[in-house]
Design an enzyme around this catalytic site. Structure first.
Site, mmCIF file in Angstrom:
data_model
loop_
_atom_site.group_PDB
_atom_site.id
_atom_site.type_symbol
_atom_site.label_atom_id
_atom_site.label_comp_id
_atom_site.label_asym_id
_atom_site.label_seq_id
_atom_site.Cartn_x
_atom_site.Cartn_y
_atom_site.Cartn_z
ATOM 1 N N TYR A 83 -6.563 71.606 -50.467
ATOM 2 C CA TYR A 83 -5.212 71.070 -50.551
ATOM 3 C C TYR A 83 -4.958 70.174 -49.330
ATOM 4 O O TYR A 83 -5.210 70.589 -48.193
ATOM 5 C CB TYR A 83 -4.207 72.222 -50.622
ATOM 6 C CG TYR A 83 -2.781 71.775 -50.573
ATOM 7 C CD1 TYR A 83 -2.300 70.847 -51.501
ATOM 8 C CD2 TYR A 83 -1.900 72.240 -49.605
ATOM 9 C CE1 TYR A 83 -0.985 70.410 -51.462
ATOM 10 C CE2 TYR A 83 -0.579 71.823 -49.559
ATOM 11 C CZ TYR A 83 -0.139 70.902 -50.491
ATOM 12 O OH TYR A 83 1.156 70.460 -50.450
ATOM 13 N N ASP A 113 -8.637 80.927 -49.225
ATOM 14 C CA ASP A 113 -7.419 80.596 -49.966
ATOM 15 C C ASP A 113 -7.751 80.727 -51.446
ATOM 16 O O ASP A 113 -8.532 79.954 -52.001
ATOM 17 C CB ASP A 113 -6.973 79.165 -49.623
ATOM 18 C CG ASP A 113 -5.678 78.764 -50.344
ATOM 19 O OD1 ASP A 113 -5.390 79.326 -51.419
ATOM 20 O OD2 ASP A 113 -4.973 77.862 -49.842
ATOM 21 N N LYS A 132 3.040 79.688 -56.074
ATOM 22 C CA LYS A 132 2.377 79.317 -57.333
ATOM 23 C C LYS A 132 2.373 80.497 -58.316
ATOM 24 O O LYS A 132 3.423 80.928 -58.722
ATOM 25 C CB LYS A 132 0.973 78.791 -57.017
ATOM 26 C CG LYS A 132 0.936 77.753 -55.873
ATOM 27 C CD LYS A 132 1.733 76.530 -56.233
ATOM 28 C CE LYS A 132 1.784 75.397 -55.220
ATOM 29 N NZ LYS A 132 1.615 75.601 -53.812
HETATM 30 C C1 LIG Z 1 -4.434 75.838 -52.691
HETATM 31 C C2 LIG Z 1 -3.164 75.716 -51.912
HETATM 32 N N1 LIG Z 1 -3.068 76.335 -50.725
HETATM 33 C C3 LIG Z 1 -1.943 76.246 -49.974
HETATM 34 C C4 LIG Z 1 -0.866 75.493 -50.395
HETATM 35 C C5 LIG Z 1 0.357 75.402 -49.528
HETATM 36 O O1 LIG Z 1 1.334 76.263 -50.053
HETATM 37 P P1 LIG Z 1 2.913 76.040 -49.850
HETATM 38 O O2 LIG Z 1 3.268 74.783 -50.552
HETATM 39 O O3 LIG Z 1 3.514 77.282 -50.465
HETATM 40 O O4 LIG Z 1 3.142 75.967 -48.386
HETATM 41 C C6 LIG Z 1 -0.929 74.825 -51.625
HETATM 42 C C7 LIG Z 1 0.205 74.008 -52.094
HETATM 43 O O5 LIG Z 1 0.134 73.329 -53.082
HETATM 44 C C8 LIG Z 1 -2.117 74.950 -52.405
HETATM 45 O O6 LIG Z 1 -2.236 74.324 -53.587
#
Ligand SMILES: Cc1ncc(COP(=O)(O)O)c(C=O)c1O
Length: 398
Positions: free
Chosen positions: A111, A184, A209
Site C-alpha cells: 500500500y 500486514d 477494511k
Molecule cells: C494493505 C493496507 N494496509 C494498511 C492500510 C492503511 O490503513 P488505514 O487507511 O486504515 O490507515 C491500507 C489502506 O488502504 C491497506 O490497504
C-alpha cells in the site's frame, strides 16, 4: 468447550464477551475519559496496569479491550492493540521495535502510504532501510543481516495481489537475524490467513477494511505475543493514536459477522475473477485462487480462501480503464475496500497516485489496472454491471 477449539464464526461471535460486564446483549459504549477509583490502592493498581480499561481514556476503554480480545482470538495471538487507523498500527509497531542504528527490511510493493510512512519513519529515526520486491524469496535472503531488527511484508499486496511466502520468510528471518517479522494481512483477513501460525511475530490490519466491514469506521489493529504487544502498547499509550469508544463498538459489531461475510466475499470474488479472465476485453487478472496466479502454490499453502480483492488489466490502458470505472453503477467508484458493497478503483490515479510513475511501475502497477473489492451482493448482479461497463469500454478502445 475450550476457546481454542471453537469454530471461526463462533469465535467471532463469542470472543471478548468477558469485557461486557453489563448484562446487555449489545455492550454499552463507554463514553468516559476518566473513572472513579473506589480507593487509593485501586487507583495505584490501575495506574501500574497498562491494560487497565478504567484508568484514563487515552489508555482505552472496555470497548477497545473487547475488540482487541476478539482479534487476538481470531489470530491465535496472546494479545492485540487497537489503533485509530491501519497506518497508526504500522507506526506504533515501528516506534516500539526500532532504535537509531538498527536495520529494517520492508517491501516496496505494498500500500503506497504504508511505504511512504515506513520510509519517513526510518529516515527520521536513523534506521537503515532496505526496500525489496516481495515475491522473490532470494531478496529476503540477500537483505536480512544480523543487525536487522524488523522485517515487514504485506500479503496479498495492495493492489497487485502479489504474495509473500510467510513460512519461508519467517524461516530466513530467524536463520539470519533476531528480527521481528511483521505481516500486514489486511487483504486476507484472519478468516483466510493466520500469519502467526505460519511463523510471523506480529500480524496487523487496517481494520477499516474487512474487519469493520461496513465502510463506517477507520481503525487499525496488531496482534502478537504478550511481550511484543506490551512494547507496542507502551508506544501507543504515549503517542495516543487511540480508537474512539464508538469506533471500537462499531468494530465489535462488524467483526461479529466476519466469517460469514468473508465466505461470501471469497465465493463471489473467485467467480468474478474467473469471469474477467475469460472476457475478451481483459488482458490479465490477479487473484490468488486462480490457477493462473504466478504464486498460486503459495496461496494454496497459506490461505484458505482467495479473499474479496481482484485486480485486473483491461485492454486499451488508461482510457478504457477510466471508461470502465465511469460506467459501472452497482460497483461504486471509490477508494478503500472490504465493505459489504462492491467498489472499484483505478490505483494509478487514485490509491497509489502519491507514488511517482516509475515507482508504481516498479511495484507492478500499470495505467490500465483496476482494483475491485468484490462485495457480498448476488454475484450475478456484480457481474452484469461489470459486463455492461466492459462493453462500453470496448467502444472507447475501438
Ligand atoms: C494493505 C493496507 N494496509 C494498511 C492500510 C492503511 O490503513 P488505514 O487507511 O486504515 O490507515 C491500507 C489502506 O488502504 C491497506 O490497504
Amino acid at each position: 468447550m475450550e476457546n481454542k477449539n471453537r469454530g471461526f464464526q463462533t469465535s467471532c461471535i463469542h470472543s471478548g464477551e468477558e469485557w461486557n460486564k453489563s448484562g446487555h446483549l449489545s455492550p454499552p459504549i463507554c463514553q468516559s475519559t476518566a473513572f472513579e477509583f473506589p480507593n487509593t490502592e485501586e487507583g495505584a493498581r490501575r495506574a501500574a496496569d497498562i491494560h487497565a480499561d478504567e484508568f484514563y481514556g487515552r489508555w482505552g476503554s472496555r470497548n477497545e479491550r473487547e475488540f482487541e480480545a476478539i482479534i487476538a482470538a481470531l489470530e491465535g495471538a496472546e494479545d492485540a492493540v487497537s489503533t485509530s487507523s491501519g497506518l497508526a498500527a504500522i507506526s506504533m509497531v515501528f516506534h516500539a521495535l526500532l532504535q537509531p542504528g538498527d536495520h529494517c527490511v520492508a517491501v516496496h510493493n505494498c500500500y503506497s502510504e504504508s511505504k511512504i510512512l515506513i520510509e519517513e519513519l526510518c529516515k527520521q529515526h536513523s534506521v537503515e532501510l532496505t526496500m525489496i520486491s516481495s515475491e522473490d524469496i532470494e531478496n529476503y535472503r540477500n537483505a536480512i543481516n544480523p543487525n536487522t531488527k524488523l522485517v515487514y511484508a504485506e500479503t496479498p499486496a495492495n493492489p497487485t495481489i502479489t504474495l509473500v511466502d510467510i513460512q519461508e520468510v519467517s524461516r530466513i528471518t530467524k536463520e539470519q537475524s533476531d528480527a521481528i517479522f511483521v505481516v500486514d494481512s489486511t487483504f486476507a483477513t484472519p478468516y483466510n490467513q493466520q500469519p502467526l501460525k505460519l511463523g510471523a511475530d506480529i500480524v496487523l490490519h487496517s481494520a477499516t477494511k474487512y474487519i469493520g466491514g461496513h465502510s463506517d469506521v477507520v481503525a487499525g489493529v496488531c496482534a502478537g505475543n504478550k511481550d511484543l504487544m506490551s512494547k507496542v502498547r507502551k508506544a501507543f499509550s504515549f503517542h495516543g493514536p487511540k480508537l474512539d469508544p464508538f469506533a471500537a463498538w462499531l468494530l465489535c459489531r462488524g467483526v461479529r459477522t466476519l466469517g460469514l461475510r468473508v465466505q461470501k466475499h471469497n465465493e463471489n470474488a473467485l467467480k468474478i475473477a474467473t469471469f474477467l479472465e475469460n472476457h475478451p476485453m481483459v488482458n490479465k487478472v490477479y487473484y490468488p485462487f486462480l490457477k493462473s496466479h504466478k504464486q498460486h502454490d503459495v496461496a494454496a499453502r497459506q490461505m484458505t480462501g482467495g479473499g474479496g480483492m481482484v485486480c485486473f488489466e483491461v485492454k486499451g490502458g488508461m482510457n478504457s480503464g477510466l471508461s470502465l470505472i465511469s460506467n459501472v453503477k452497482l460497483n461504486k467508484m471509490a477508494v478503500s475496500l472490504g465493505g459489504y458493497s462492491s467498489t472499484i478503483t483505478h490505483p494509478a490515479s487514485m490509491t497509489h497516485n502519491l507514488l511517482p510513475r516509475e515507482e508504481r511501475e516498479k511495484g507492478g502497477i500499470t495505467d490500465g489496472m483496476l482494483r475491485l473489492s468484490v462485495g457480498i451482493e448476488e454475484v450475478e448482479d456484480i457481474q452484469a454491471d461489470l459486463e455492461n461497463a466492459l462493453n462500453q469500454a470496448n467502444l472507447v478502445t475501438n
